[in-house]
Motif scaffolding. Structure first.
Motif, short mmCIF file in Angstrom:
data_model
loop_
_atom_site.label_atom_id
_atom_site.label_comp_id
_atom_site.label_asym_id
_atom_site.label_seq_id
_atom_site.Cartn_x
_atom_site.Cartn_y
_atom_site.Cartn_z
N GLY A 1 91.89 90.71 63.67
CA GLY A 1 92.45 91.22 62.41
C GLY A 1 93.83 90.64 62.19
O GLY A 1 94.16 90.15 61.11
N GLY B 1 100.40 91.38 56.54
CA GLY B 1 99.23 92.15 56.11
C GLY B 1 99.69 93.31 55.24
O GLY B 1 100.88 93.67 55.26
N ASP C 1 99.47 96.36 55.53
CA ASP C 1 100.08 97.50 56.23
C ASP C 1 101.56 97.27 56.50
O ASP C 1 102.28 98.21 56.85
CB ASP C 1 99.35 97.74 57.57
N ASN C 2 102.03 96.04 56.31
CA ASN C 2 103.46 95.75 56.47
C ASN C 2 104.28 96.13 55.24
O ASN C 2 105.50 96.20 55.32
CB ASN C 2 103.68 94.24 56.72
N LEU D 1 91.15 92.95 57.79
CA LEU D 1 89.86 92.68 58.37
C LEU D 1 89.30 94.04 58.79
O LEU D 1 90.01 94.83 59.43
CB LEU D 1 90.01 91.77 59.60
N MET E 1 90.38 97.01 61.26
CA MET E 1 90.35 96.66 62.68
C MET E 1 91.74 96.92 63.25
O MET E 1 92.73 96.40 62.74
CB MET E 1 89.98 95.19 62.87
P1 AMP Z 1 101.41 93.70 64.40
O1 AMP Z 1 101.28 92.91 65.68
O2 AMP Z 1 100.75 95.02 64.46
O3 AMP Z 1 102.84 93.78 63.95
O4 AMP Z 1 100.61 92.90 63.27
C1 AMP Z 1 100.77 91.53 63.06
C2 AMP Z 1 100.20 91.13 61.70
O5 AMP Z 1 98.80 91.41 61.61
C3 AMP Z 1 100.84 91.88 60.53
O6 AMP Z 1 101.05 90.96 59.47
C4 AMP Z 1 99.79 92.91 60.15
O7 AMP Z 1 99.91 93.30 58.81
C5 AMP Z 1 98.52 92.14 60.41
N1 AMP Z 1 97.33 92.98 60.65
C6 AMP Z 1 97.18 94.01 61.52
N2 AMP Z 1 95.91 94.50 61.49
C7 AMP Z 1 95.22 93.75 60.59
C8 AMP Z 1 93.86 93.73 60.11
N3 AMP Z 1 92.93 94.57 60.55
N4 AMP Z 1 93.52 92.80 59.17
C9 AMP Z 1 94.45 91.91 58.72
N5 AMP Z 1 95.74 91.87 59.13
C10 AMP Z 1 96.13 92.77 60.06
#
Ligand code: AMP
Ligand code: ZN
Length: 475
Positions: A42, A235, A237-238, A268, A275
Motif C-alpha cells: 500500500g 497518500g 491519509d497524510n 490500496l 491496506m
Molecule cells: P507511512 O510509512 O505510514 O508514513 O506511510 C508512507 C506513505 O504511504 C504515505 O504517503 C501514506 O499516505 C501512504 N500509504 C499508507 N497506506 C497506504 C495504502 N493502503 N494505500 C496507499 N498509500 C498508503
C-alpha cells in the motif's frame, strides 16, 4: 496540451505552472516511509504514483529535484526499538535497507535526497523553526514541557483538508496527553522526554525531548528545497493532520505560501478496506515475490489504475498484470524481429501512421490518466499485431514503433529484465517449432524443443499457445 493536476488544496484540476521552470528544476517533496517495520505494498502504491509523476514530468522535459524523507524517530520507531532491546538507529537501519531494496525491485527512481529526521543538522533546523513559531505567538510550551502549535492563531488551518475547526472543539479531558493543551487540535512540535523514550532525546531550549512527526517534514523540505516548493505528495491519509500541520508550521515560519500543488493518491485496499499495518491485512514486496510474481508485475499491478481511484489488491489482479505484460513482451519480440529483417516485408503505407504517438502522453498530461494511456498502448498493440499478421509491417515502421515504446517506457519503467529478452536464435527455433506442431510433425517439434533447451530456454505449451521461458525462471 498543458499538464493538469488535481490540487487537493483547491479541490480542482489546475493547469500546472511551476514557479520558474526555465531557471531551476521542479521542487518535489514526497513523504517517505516510517521505518518501524517493512513498508507494505500500500505504501508502495503511493511511491509508485510519485514515481510516475516524476517520470512524466521528465518526459515533458522538466527537470525534477525530488526529496523523500525517512521518518526514523516517532512513537512507533521508539516503541519498536525498546521492544527489540536495541538502539533506535540499529532498529530503523534494517527497515531503511529493506525500503531501498523494495523500491529497487519496483523500479522506483531514486530521489535526489533521502534526509533522515534524526540527522543533527535537521534536528537543529526543527528547533530553530519551533523557536520562530513561539516568537510569532503560533506555539507555546505547556505545563508538560512539550511545545504545541496553536491552531487558533493560524487562520488557514483546515484549508487543505477542508476541515471546519469548530468540529475540533474540545469535549473535555479525553486523553492523558491532551491535558495541557489549549485546544484539542493543537499538535506537538516538541515532545518532552519521558521514561518510555529511553535514550532517545535531544537537547533544546525547552528541555530534553524529540520532535513531533509533522515538524520533521517542514524542516527537511524547507532545508533542502527552500521556503516554497512546487509539488508535495503523499497518500490521502497524510492530508490531515500531517500535511495540514506542515502548511501551518512552514508558513508560520516563512510567511510564504509553502506548496503550489498538493497531490494525494487514494489507498490500496484489501477486501474494500485500506491496506494497513494496524489492520494486519497487508502484503510486503517479498510476500508477493514469494508467490512467484516479479517486481515488474507488481509494479504494473500498482501502476495501472488512476492514482485518485482506490485500487483493490487481489491475486487475480496480479495475474491480469502478468497477462498484460506478456502481451507487451510478445508484441516487442515481433516488432524486434521485423525491425531486424531489413525490409523483408512488404511496406505498408499506414503501418507507421498507426502510431498515435501523442495520445499516450496527452492522457498522462490529464492528471496522470494512466488507464487512458494504457488504453492507447493496448489499442496500438492490437492494431500493429493485425498489421503484422497481414505482413503489412516493414522494418522502418517496426523501428518507429520500437522508438515509440522506448519513449513511453521511460514513464512506465516496464523494460524486460535482461535475462528475459529472448535471443533471435531462440525465437527463430520457437517459430520453426510452432510450424512443426501445426504440421503435426511431433518428432521435429521435440528436436527443436531440445535445441531451445540447450540454449537455456524452455518451450512450454500453454492454453494461450506456446510460451518461452528462461530455464529455471518463473517466466
Ligand atoms: P507511512 O510509512 O505510514 O508514513 O506511510 C508512507 C506513505 O504511504 C504515505 O504517503 C501514506 O499516505 C501512504 N500509504 C499508507 N497506506 C497506504 C495504502 N493502503 N494505500 C496507499 N498509500 C498508503
Ligand atoms: Zn511528511
Amino acid at each position: 496540451m498543458a499538464l493538469r493536476f488535481f490540487n487537493t488544496y483547491s479541490r480542482e484540476i489546475e493547469e500546472f505552472e511551476p514557479s520558474d521552470p526555465t531557471t531551476r528544476p521542479i521542487k518535489m517533496y514526497t513523504c517517505g516511509p516510517t521505518v518501524y517495520s517493512r513498508a507494505h505494498i500500500g505504501n508502495f502504491r503511493a511511491y509508485i504514483f510519485e514515481d510516475l509523476l516524476q517520470r512524466h514530468l521528465e518526459l515533458r522535459s522538466y527537470k525534477v529535484r525530488r526529496v523523500m524523507n525517512i521518518t526514523d524517530v516517532e512513537d512507533k520507531t521508539i516503541r519498536g526499538a525498546r521492544e527489540a532491546g536495541v538502539p533506535l538507529q540499529k532498529f530503523t537501519e534494517q527497515f531503511k535497507d529493506a525500503f531501498f531494496e523494495d523500491a529497487h525491485t519496483l523500479r522506483i527512481k531514486r530521489a535526489d535526497e533521502y534526509p533522515t529526521a534524526t540527522d543533527q543538522h535537521y534536528i537543529d533546523r526543527m528547533v530553530e523553526m519551533i523557536r520562530v513559531l513561539i516568537s510569532n505567538g503560533l506555539a507555546y510550551q505547556a505545563d508538560d514541557n512539550s511545545v504545541y502549535f496553536r491552531i487558533n492563531k493560524f487562520p488557514d488551518y483546515g484549508k487543505l483538508a477542508h476541515f471546519d475547526l469548530t468540529q475540533l472543539q474540545s469535549t473535555g479531558r479525553v486523553k492523558h496527553d491532551e491535558y495541557d493543551k489549549e485546544h484539542i487540535g493543537d499538535f506537538a512540535l516538541w515532545k518532552a522526554w519521558d521514561q518510555e523514550d529511553g535514550d532517545v532525546k535531544w537537547d533544546s531550549p525547552w528541555g530534553p525531548g524529540r520532535p513531533g512527526w509533522h515538524i520533521e517534514c517542514s524542516a527537511m523540505s524547507t532545508a533542502l528545497l527552500g521556503d516554497q516548493i512546487d509539488i508535495h505528495c503523499g497518500g490521502v491519509d497524510n492530508i490531515f493532520p500531517h500535511h495540514e500541520a506542515e502548511i501551518a508550521q512552514s508558513e508560520g515560519v516563512t510567511g510564504k505560501k509553502f506548496v503550489r500543488y498538493w497531490l494525494h493518491c487514494a489507498h490500496l485496499l484489501v477486501d474494500g478496506q485500506k491496506m494497513a499495518k494496524s489492520l494486519g491485512n497487508f502484503y510486503t514486496v517479498p510476500d508477493v515475490l514469494a508467490k512467484g510474481y516479479t517486481g515488474r508485475e507488481l509494479r504494473y499491478a500498482l501502476l495501472r489504475v488512476h492514482y485518485r481511484v482506490p485500487l483493490n489488491f487481489t491475486w487475480e489482479g496480479m495475474n491480469e498484470a502478468r497477462e498484460s505484460l506478456d502481451r507487451i513482451d510478445e508484441w516487442l519480440v515481433r516488432l524486434r524481429d521485423i525491425a531486424q529483417k531489413q525490409n523483408a516485408q512488404r511496406s505498408s503505407p499506414n503501418a507507421q501512421g498507426l502510431i498515435r504517438k501523442p495520445d499516450f502522453e496527452n492522457a498522462l498530461d490529464d492528471d496522470l490518466n494512466i488507464s487512458a494511456a494504457l488504453g492507447v498502448l493496448f489499442e496500438s498493440i492490437r492494431d500493429t499485431n493485425r498489421a503484422m499478421d497481414q505482413n503489412e509491417m516493414d522494418s522502418a515502421s517496426a523501428t518507429a514503433w520500437l522508438d515509440w515504446w522506448n519513449r513511453i517506457n521511460t514513464v512506465l519503467g516496464l523494460e524486460v529484465e535482461a535475462d528475459m529478452v529472448i535471443p533471435t536464435e531462440v525465437a527463430q527455433l520457437a517459430e520453426e517449432r510452432e510450424n512443426a506442431r501445426r504440421e503435426k510433425n511431433w518428432k521435429r517439434s521435440d528436436e527443436l524443443r531440445e535445441q531451445i533447451f540447450a540454449l537455456g530456454w524452455e518451450a512450454r505449451d500453454t492454453k494461450e499457445g506456446p510460451k518461452l521461458t528462461r530455464r529455471g525462471g518463473s517466466g
